[in-house]
Design a protein around this motif. Structure first.
Motif, PDB file in Angstrom:
ATOM      1  N   VAL A 238     -36.116   7.377  10.286  1.00  0.00           N
ATOM      2  CA  VAL A 238     -37.217   6.571   9.390  1.00  0.00           C
ATOM      3  C   VAL A 238     -36.412   6.343   7.637  1.00  0.00           C
ATOM      4  O   VAL A 238     -36.204   7.061   7.504  1.00  0.00           O
ATOM      5  N   LYS A 239     -37.220   5.173   7.050  1.00  0.00           N
ATOM      6  CA  LYS A 239     -36.671   5.108   5.672  1.00  0.00           C
ATOM      7  C   LYS A 239     -37.149   6.181   4.366  1.00  0.00           C
ATOM      8  O   LYS A 239     -36.408   6.146   3.743  1.00  0.00           O
ATOM      9  N   GLY A 240     -38.699   6.471   4.455  1.00  0.00           N
ATOM     10  CA  GLY A 240     -39.376   7.581   4.275  1.00  0.00           C
ATOM     11  C   GLY A 240     -40.126   7.843   4.698  1.00  0.00           C
ATOM     12  O   GLY A 240     -41.071   7.381   5.966  1.00  0.00           O
ATOM     13  N   TRP A 241     -40.999   9.149   4.404  1.00  0.00           N
ATOM     14  CA  TRP A 241     -42.747   9.406   5.339  1.00  0.00           C
ATOM     15  C   TRP A 241     -43.252  10.062   4.123  1.00  0.00           C
ATOM     16  O   TRP A 241     -42.887  10.958   3.090  1.00  0.00           O
ATOM     17  N   LEU A 258     -39.092  18.336   2.445  1.00  0.00           N
ATOM     18  CA  LEU A 258     -39.406  17.746   1.708  1.00  0.00           C
ATOM     19  C   LEU A 258     -37.768  17.519   0.466  1.00  0.00           C
ATOM     20  O   LEU A 258     -37.074  16.734   0.192  1.00  0.00           O
ATOM     21  N   PRO A 259     -37.920  19.061   0.099  1.00  0.00           N
ATOM     22  CA  PRO A 259     -36.292  19.152  -0.380  1.00  0.00           C
ATOM     23  C   PRO A 259     -35.422  18.750   0.733  1.00  0.00           C
ATOM     24  O   PRO A 259     -33.963  18.650   0.716  1.00  0.00           O
ATOM     25  N   ALA A 260     -35.536  19.082   1.772  1.00  0.00           N
ATOM     26  CA  ALA A 260     -34.892  18.992   3.762  1.00  0.00           C
ATOM     27  C   ALA A 260     -34.514  17.765   3.542  1.00  0.00           C
ATOM     28  O   ALA A 260     -33.413  17.168   3.290  1.00  0.00           O
ATOM     29  N   CYS A 261     -35.350  16.651   2.974  1.00  0.00           N
ATOM     30  CA  CYS A 261     -34.569  15.636   3.285  1.00  0.00           C
ATOM     31  C   CYS A 261     -33.833  14.247   2.578  1.00  0.00           C
ATOM     32  O   CYS A 261     -33.714  13.935   2.649  1.00  0.00           O
ATOM     33  N   ASN A 262     -34.354  15.494   0.892  1.00  0.00           N
ATOM     34  CA  ASN A 262     -34.333  15.116  -0.016  1.00  0.00           C
ATOM     35  C   ASN A 262     -32.433  14.803   0.026  1.00  0.00           C
ATOM     36  O   ASN A 262     -31.667  14.050   0.026  1.00  0.00           O
ATOM     37  N   ALA A 263     -31.697  16.728   1.436  1.00  0.00           N
ATOM     38  CA  ALA A 263     -30.655  15.994   1.197  1.00  0.00           C
ATOM     39  C   ALA A 263     -30.412  15.433   2.038  1.00  0.00           C
ATOM     40  O   ALA A 263     -29.216  15.434   2.187  1.00  0.00           O
ATOM     41  N   ASP A 295     -36.916  14.399  -4.815  1.00  0.00           N
ATOM     42  CA  ASP A 295     -36.429  13.654  -5.690  1.00  0.00           C
ATOM     43  C   ASP A 295     -36.052  12.449  -5.556  1.00  0.00           C
ATOM     44  O   ASP A 295     -36.459  11.255  -6.255  1.00  0.00           O
ATOM     45  N   LEU A 296     -36.005  12.003  -4.133  1.00  0.00           N
ATOM     46  CA  LEU A 296     -36.057  10.526  -4.217  1.00  0.00           C
ATOM     47  C   LEU A 296     -36.930   9.703  -3.845  1.00  0.00           C
ATOM     48  O   LEU A 296     -37.012   8.245  -4.602  1.00  0.00           O
ATOM     49  N   ALA A 297     -38.173  10.153  -3.439  1.00  0.00           N
ATOM     50  CA  ALA A 297     -39.384   9.619  -3.652  1.00  0.00           C
ATOM     51  C   ALA A 297     -39.645   9.825  -4.418  1.00  0.00           C
ATOM     52  O   ALA A 297     -40.586   8.629  -5.315  1.00  0.00           O
TER      53      ALA A 297
END
Length: 317
Positions: A238-241, A258-263, A295-297
């Motif tokens: 998915v693009k985001g969650w 959250l940090p894991a998806c940042n990576a 961070d991306l969010a």
């Protein structure tokens, strides 16, 4: 049901444990080093007996391991919500212990206890700051915060070490696998669109069909936001969650995804467990208030205190 009444004779001890939140003991519980997680799609028998095994795992999604039998008791790094009980009922294990996820809105973090009573199934929950989400070994070293009537009858009580409580649960009758008793909530709701991006709400990311293309879509899910989220996002793409922060949990593992998806380049956020019912994706979308984000969010414009529905618009843009 009021959880103090629900605990019966153990209520005083449970309340005293909850009163420690925010003091030096709770802070110590929240910062202790953790053992390494058991691992992706892996289970570990941490106690073996002629009456069955105590099996730990980082997620209840791994309960379908072929080594698990109807004589076993499960300790899982998942939240103790009603949405997760079907995994244990379907497999037919003796009993389940899971994370209380901060208890949360409308006691949703311990909903499996109430539902377990209806199905004569022993369930206990682990104090939020005593154990890490998505870490079965940390859970095994945690502290019991709540137990349902069936677990209390077997000697489980608040304040016990989780592994010791699990050993008591081995005295339960062997489980009976059932696909009927507790149905899975697999409903997916489309809540809007931003350009080519769809906004979904569902109890879990895994309810989206993996064969469909969701690379432009965002989702509010009901599950916690622990590290397993990144493993799932790698498959569902998915693009985001936005998920639930599960009371943050020990070492902030309730938001470890959250940090894991940042990576891996995916913006992600979590809502406060007190603002939305964990396990309920519609509640995440409609009631949730943002408590954490990566961070991306943040670069997308998310901020603490924002409504989840508004944050999803930004993630989809």
């Amino acid at each position: 049901m009021n959880r103090r009444i629900f605990l019966g004779s153990s209520a005083v001890l449970a309340v005293s444990l909850l009163a420690y939140r925010g003091n030096a003991l709770a802070q110590a519980l929240g910062t202790d080093p953790d053992p390494a997680p058991i691992g992706l799609k892996t289970v570990e028998a941490i106690y073996k007996s002629s009456n069955g095994n105590v099996v730990a795992m980082d997620s209840l999604l791994y309960i379908y391991d072929k080594s698990i039998t109807s004589d076993d008791v499960i300790i899982a790094g998942s939240y103790c919500g009603a949405a997760n009980l079907p995994h244990a009922i379907k497999t037919g294990v003796k009993a389940m212990i899971a994370h209380n996820a901060g208890i949360g809105k409308e006691d949703a973090g311990i909903g499996a206890l109430y539902l377990g009573e209806k199905h004569n199934f022993p369930v206990a929950a682990v104090e939020c700051m005593s154990a890490s989400i998505s870490n079965g070994r940390s859970m095994a070293a945690g502290i019991i915060s709540h137990a349902n009537a069936q677990a209390l009858a077997l000697g489980v009580k608040p304040g016990q070490n989780v592994t010791e409580a699990a050993k008591l649960l081995l005295a339960a009758a062997p489980g009976k696998p059932s696909d009927v008793a507790v149905p899975f909530d697999k409903k997916v709701f489309e809540k809007g669109r931003v350009g080519a991006s769809r906004i979904f709400a569902s109890s879990a990311l895994t309810n989206l069909r993996p064969e469909d293309d969701h690379t432009n879509d965002v989702i509010a899910w009901g599950a916690h936001s622990g590290a397993i989220a990144a493993d799932l996002v790698k498959k569902w793409k998915v693009k985001g969650w936005i998920g639930n922060d599960a009371g943050m949990a020990k070492n902030h593992t309730g938001i470890g995804g959250l940090p894991a998806c940042n990576a891996i380049g995916v913006p992600a956020a979590a809502v406060s467990t007190m603002s939305a019912r964990i396990g309920d994706g519609l509640s995440t979308y409609e009631d949730g208030i943002i408590s954490a984000f990566n961070d991306l969010a943040r670069q997308k414009g998310l901020r603490e205190g924002m409504k989840a529905s508004e944050a999803l618009q930004l993630l989809a843009a």
